[in-house]
Motif scaffolding. Structure first.
Motif, PDB file in Angstrom:
ATOM      1  N   MET A   1     -14.967  -4.130   5.749  1.00  0.00           N
ATOM      2  CA  MET A   1     -14.887  -2.803   5.143  1.00  0.00           C
ATOM      3  C   MET A   1     -13.425  -2.527   4.797  1.00  0.00           C
ATOM      4  SD  MET A   1     -16.300   0.260   4.349  1.00  0.00           S
ATOM      5  CE  MET A   1     -17.951   0.063   4.932  1.00  0.00           C
ATOM      6  N   PRO A   2     -13.169  -2.136   3.553  1.00  0.00           N
ATOM      7  CA  PRO A   2     -11.780  -1.836   3.178  1.00  0.00           C
ATOM      8  C   PRO A   2     -11.319  -0.526   3.824  1.00  0.00           C
ATOM      9  CG  PRO A   2     -13.263  -1.270   1.391  1.00  0.00           C
ATOM     10  CD  PRO A   2     -14.098  -1.931   2.453  1.00  0.00           C
ATOM     11  N   THR A   3     -10.024  -0.377   3.898  1.00  0.00           N
ATOM     12  CA  THR A   3      -9.482   0.888   4.394  1.00  0.00           C
ATOM     13  C   THR A   3      -9.483   1.895   3.241  1.00  0.00           C
ATOM     14  OG1 THR A   3      -7.196   0.387   3.796  1.00  0.00           O
ATOM     15  CG2 THR A   3      -7.955  -0.356   5.984  1.00  0.00           C
ATOM     16  N   GLU A   4      -9.337   3.169   3.595  1.00  0.00           N
ATOM     17  CA  GLU A   4      -9.306   4.196   2.562  1.00  0.00           C
ATOM     18  C   GLU A   4      -8.137   3.977   1.616  1.00  0.00           C
ATOM     19  OE1 GLU A   4      -9.001   9.002   1.912  1.00  0.00           O
ATOM     20  OE2 GLU A   4      -9.521   8.270   3.892  1.00  0.00           O
ATOM     21  N   MET A   5      -7.006   3.573   2.162  1.00  0.00           N
ATOM     22  CA  MET A   5      -5.825   3.351   1.319  1.00  0.00           C
ATOM     23  C   MET A   5      -6.058   2.209   0.316  1.00  0.00           C
ATOM     24  SD  MET A   5      -3.178   4.777   0.631  1.00  0.00           S
ATOM     25  CE  MET A   5      -2.228   5.688   1.779  1.00  0.00           C
ATOM     26  N   GLU A   6      -6.768   1.174   0.727  1.00  0.00           N
ATOM     27  CA  GLU A   6      -7.083   0.069  -0.190  1.00  0.00           C
ATOM     28  C   GLU A   6      -8.017   0.536  -1.314  1.00  0.00           C
ATOM     29  OE1 GLU A   6      -6.824  -3.785   2.810  1.00  0.00           O
ATOM     30  OE2 GLU A   6      -8.683  -2.628   2.715  1.00  0.00           O
ATOM     31  N   VAL A   7      -8.962   1.394  -0.956  1.00  0.00           N
ATOM     32  CA  VAL A   7      -9.892   1.906  -1.969  1.00  0.00           C
ATOM     33  C   VAL A   7      -9.147   2.784  -2.966  1.00  0.00           C
ATOM     34  CG1 VAL A   7     -11.965   3.309  -2.355  1.00  0.00           C
ATOM     35  CG2 VAL A   7     -11.864   1.737  -0.413  1.00  0.00           C
ATOM     36  N   TRP A   8      -8.259   3.662  -2.470  1.00  0.00           N
ATOM     37  CA  TRP A   8      -7.457   4.491  -3.381  1.00  0.00           C
ATOM     38  C   TRP A   8      -6.584   3.615  -4.276  1.00  0.00           C
ATOM     39  CZ3 TRP A   8      -8.794   9.016  -4.696  1.00  0.00           C
ATOM     40  CH2 TRP A   8      -9.276   9.966  -3.799  1.00  0.00           C
ATOM     41  N   SER A   9      -6.035   2.557  -3.716  1.00  0.00           N
ATOM     42  CA  SER A   9      -5.194   1.655  -4.503  1.00  0.00           C
ATOM     43  C   SER A   9      -5.995   1.018  -5.643  1.00  0.00           C
ATOM     44  CB  SER A   9      -4.593   0.583  -3.595  1.00  0.00           C
ATOM     45  OG  SER A   9      -3.798  -0.302  -4.339  1.00  0.00           O
ATOM     46  N   LEU A  10      -7.202   0.576  -5.348  1.00  0.00           N
ATOM     47  CA  LEU A  10      -8.063   0.011  -6.393  1.00  0.00           C
ATOM     48  C   LEU A  10      -8.395   1.058  -7.457  1.00  0.00           C
ATOM     49  CD1 LEU A  10     -10.542  -2.158  -4.309  1.00  0.00           C
ATOM     50  CD2 LEU A  10      -8.834  -2.966  -5.944  1.00  0.00           C
ATOM     51  N   PHE A  11      -8.629   2.282  -7.006  1.00  0.00           N
ATOM     52  CA  PHE A  11      -8.941   3.372  -7.938  1.00  0.00           C
ATOM     53  C   PHE A  11      -7.784   3.605  -8.899  1.00  0.00           C
ATOM     54  CE2 PHE A  11      -9.180   8.096  -8.682  1.00  0.00           C
ATOM     55  CZ  PHE A  11     -10.260   8.055  -9.534  1.00  0.00           C
ATOM     56  N   TRP A  12      -6.573   3.653  -8.382  1.00  0.00           N
ATOM     57  CA  TRP A  12      -5.416   3.912  -9.245  1.00  0.00           C
ATOM     58  C   TRP A  12      -5.114   2.714 -10.141  1.00  0.00           C
ATOM     59  CZ3 TRP A  12      -5.412   8.595  -9.890  1.00  0.00           C
ATOM     60  CH2 TRP A  12      -5.553   9.509  -8.860  1.00  0.00           C
ATOM     61  N   GLN A  13      -5.353   1.499  -9.652  1.00  0.00           N
ATOM     62  CA  GLN A  13      -5.168   0.328 -10.515  1.00  0.00           C
ATOM     63  C   GLN A  13      -6.150   0.360 -11.690  1.00  0.00           C
ATOM     64  OE1 GLN A  13      -5.436  -3.231  -8.143  1.00  0.00           O
ATOM     65  NE2 GLN A  13      -3.771  -2.604  -6.806  1.00  0.00           N
ATOM     66  N   ALA A  14      -7.401   0.705 -11.395  1.00  0.00           N
ATOM     67  CA  ALA A  14      -8.402   0.807 -12.467  1.00  0.00           C
ATOM     68  C   ALA A  14      -8.035   1.932 -13.434  1.00  0.00           C
ATOM     69  CB  ALA A  14      -9.784   1.041 -11.865  1.00  0.00           C
ATOM     70  N   GLY A  15      -7.530   3.034 -12.902  1.00  0.00           N
ATOM     71  CA  GLY A  15      -7.120   4.149 -13.750  1.00  0.00           C
ATOM     72  C   GLY A  15      -5.966   3.787 -14.662  1.00  0.00           C
ATOM     73  N   LEU A  16      -5.008   3.024 -14.139  1.00  0.00           N
ATOM     74  CA  LEU A  16      -3.879   2.584 -14.972  1.00  0.00           C
ATOM     75  C   LEU A  16      -4.345   1.633 -16.070  1.00  0.00           C
ATOM     76  CD1 LEU A  16      -1.063   2.099 -12.323  1.00  0.00           C
ATOM     77  CD2 LEU A  16      -1.166   3.807 -14.138  1.00  0.00           C
ATOM     78  N   THR A  17      -5.253   0.751 -15.730  1.00  0.00           N
ATOM     79  CA  THR A  17      -5.798  -0.167 -16.727  1.00  0.00           C
ATOM     80  C   THR A  17      -6.510   0.613 -17.824  1.00  0.00           C
ATOM     81  OG1 THR A  17      -6.088  -1.858 -15.030  1.00  0.00           O
ATOM     82  CG2 THR A  17      -7.346  -2.130 -17.055  1.00  0.00           C
ATOM     83  N   ASN A  18      -7.294   1.582 -17.423  1.00  0.00           N
ATOM     84  CA  ASN A  18      -8.011   2.415 -18.378  1.00  0.00           C
ATOM     85  C   ASN A  18      -7.044   3.204 -19.251  1.00  0.00           C
ATOM     86  OD1 ASN A  18      -9.780   4.757 -19.309  1.00  0.00           O
ATOM     87  ND2 ASN A  18     -11.252   3.409 -18.307  1.00  0.00           N
ATOM     88  N   ALA A  19      -5.945   3.690 -18.658  1.00  0.00           N
ATOM     89  CA  ALA A  19      -4.954   4.464 -19.414  1.00  0.00           C
ATOM     90  C   ALA A  19      -4.255   3.603 -20.468  1.00  0.00           C
ATOM     91  CB  ALA A  19      -3.929   5.073 -18.467  1.00  0.00           C
ATOM     92  N   VAL A  20      -3.940   2.371 -20.117  1.00  0.00           N
ATOM     93  CA  VAL A  20      -3.303   1.460 -21.081  1.00  0.00           C
ATOM     94  C   VAL A  20      -4.271   1.183 -22.240  1.00  0.00           C
ATOM     95  CG1 VAL A  20      -2.428  -0.889 -21.406  1.00  0.00           C
ATOM     96  CG2 VAL A  20      -1.732   0.441 -19.405  1.00  0.00           C
ATOM     97  N   ASN A  65     -14.366   3.718 -23.334  1.00  0.00           N
ATOM     98  CA  ASN A  65     -13.247   3.929 -22.430  1.00  0.00           C
ATOM     99  C   ASN A  65     -13.522   5.101 -21.491  1.00  0.00           C
ATOM    100  OD1 ASN A  65     -10.292   5.390 -22.096  1.00  0.00           O
ATOM    101  ND2 ASN A  65     -10.182   3.162 -21.983  1.00  0.00           N
ATOM    102  N   GLY A  66     -14.034   6.188 -22.019  1.00  0.00           N
ATOM    103  CA  GLY A  66     -14.371   7.343 -21.188  1.00  0.00           C
ATOM    104  C   GLY A  66     -15.492   7.035 -20.211  1.00  0.00           C
ATOM    105  N   ALA A  67     -16.509   6.318 -20.680  1.00  0.00           N
ATOM    106  CA  ALA A  67     -17.621   5.931 -19.804  1.00  0.00           C
ATOM    107  C   ALA A  67     -17.146   5.004 -18.696  1.00  0.00           C
ATOM    108  CB  ALA A  67     -18.723   5.264 -20.625  1.00  0.00           C
ATOM    109  N   SER A  68     -16.223   4.136 -19.029  1.00  0.00           N
ATOM    110  CA  SER A  68     -15.658   3.208 -18.052  1.00  0.00           C
ATOM    111  C   SER A  68     -14.897   3.960 -16.961  1.00  0.00           C
ATOM    112  CB  SER A  68     -14.747   2.228 -18.786  1.00  0.00           C
ATOM    113  OG  SER A  68     -14.128   1.362 -17.933  1.00  0.00           O
ATOM    114  N   ALA A  69     -14.118   4.949 -17.355  1.00  0.00           N
ATOM    115  CA  ALA A  69     -13.378   5.756 -16.377  1.00  0.00           C
ATOM    116  C   ALA A  69     -14.343   6.495 -15.448  1.00  0.00           C
ATOM    117  CB  ALA A  69     -12.464   6.742 -17.091  1.00  0.00           C
ATOM    118  N   GLU A  70     -15.404   7.043 -16.013  1.00  0.00           N
ATOM    119  CA  GLU A  70     -16.396   7.748 -15.192  1.00  0.00           C
ATOM    120  C   GLU A  70     -17.089   6.787 -14.228  1.00  0.00           C
ATOM    121  OE1 GLU A  70     -20.343  10.579 -15.687  1.00  0.00           O
ATOM    122  OE2 GLU A  70     -19.673   9.362 -17.371  1.00  0.00           O
TER     123      GLU A  70
END
Length: 134
Positions: A1-20, A65-70
């Motif tokens: 099971m990942p830690t909460e911090m690891e999950v948040w990190s994945l979330f922000w990485q995906a968000g940055l990819t989506n933003a680019v 892109n919007g659907a992917s972010a959601e």
């Protein structure tokens, strides 16, 4: 099971990819408006059809892109919900994300009302530039 911090990190990485990806689409949206204006001033039917297809593809990609972010947000919320169900204590931010999203919802290309209105407006502006007489 990942830690909460690891999950948040994945979330922000995906968000940055989506933003680019969105930044690239914003540039291509500008290009599509320029192309629509140029095609609208021309009598070249093939050019008008090609620019129409280009505009449709750009608007589709913006919708994707919007659907992917959601989808990413719902997936991360699903991970937080699963962590909470297993007795892991999660932060109030993670609980807020669960409450504000639809954990586990399948990928869906149907935009919300405002997103759909935006896409229709952009597409209408492009199509009128291409096909309406000036």
């Amino acid at each position: 099971m990942p830690t909460e911090m690891e999950v948040w990190s994945l979330f922000w990485q995906a968000g940055l990819t989506n933003a680019v990806y969105f930044a690239g689409l914003a540039f291509l949206l500008w290009v599509s408006f320029r192309a629509a204006n140029m095609a609208g001033e021309s009598d070249n039917l093939i050019g008008k059809v090609l620019v129409t297809v280009f505009c449709l593809l750009i608007v589709y990609q913006m919708n994707f892109n919007g659907a992917s972010a959601e989808w990413v947000t719902n997936g991360i919320a699903g991970v937080f919900a699963a962590m909470q169900a297993q007795g892991v204590e999660i932060s109030s931010g993670a609980q807020s994300l669960i409450a504000a999203s639809e954990p586990g919802k399948e990928f869906n290309l149907m935009p919300n009302l405002l997103g759909g209105l935006f896409m229709i407006t952009v597409l209408g502006m492009q199509m009128f530039s291409i096909w309406m007489k000036k």
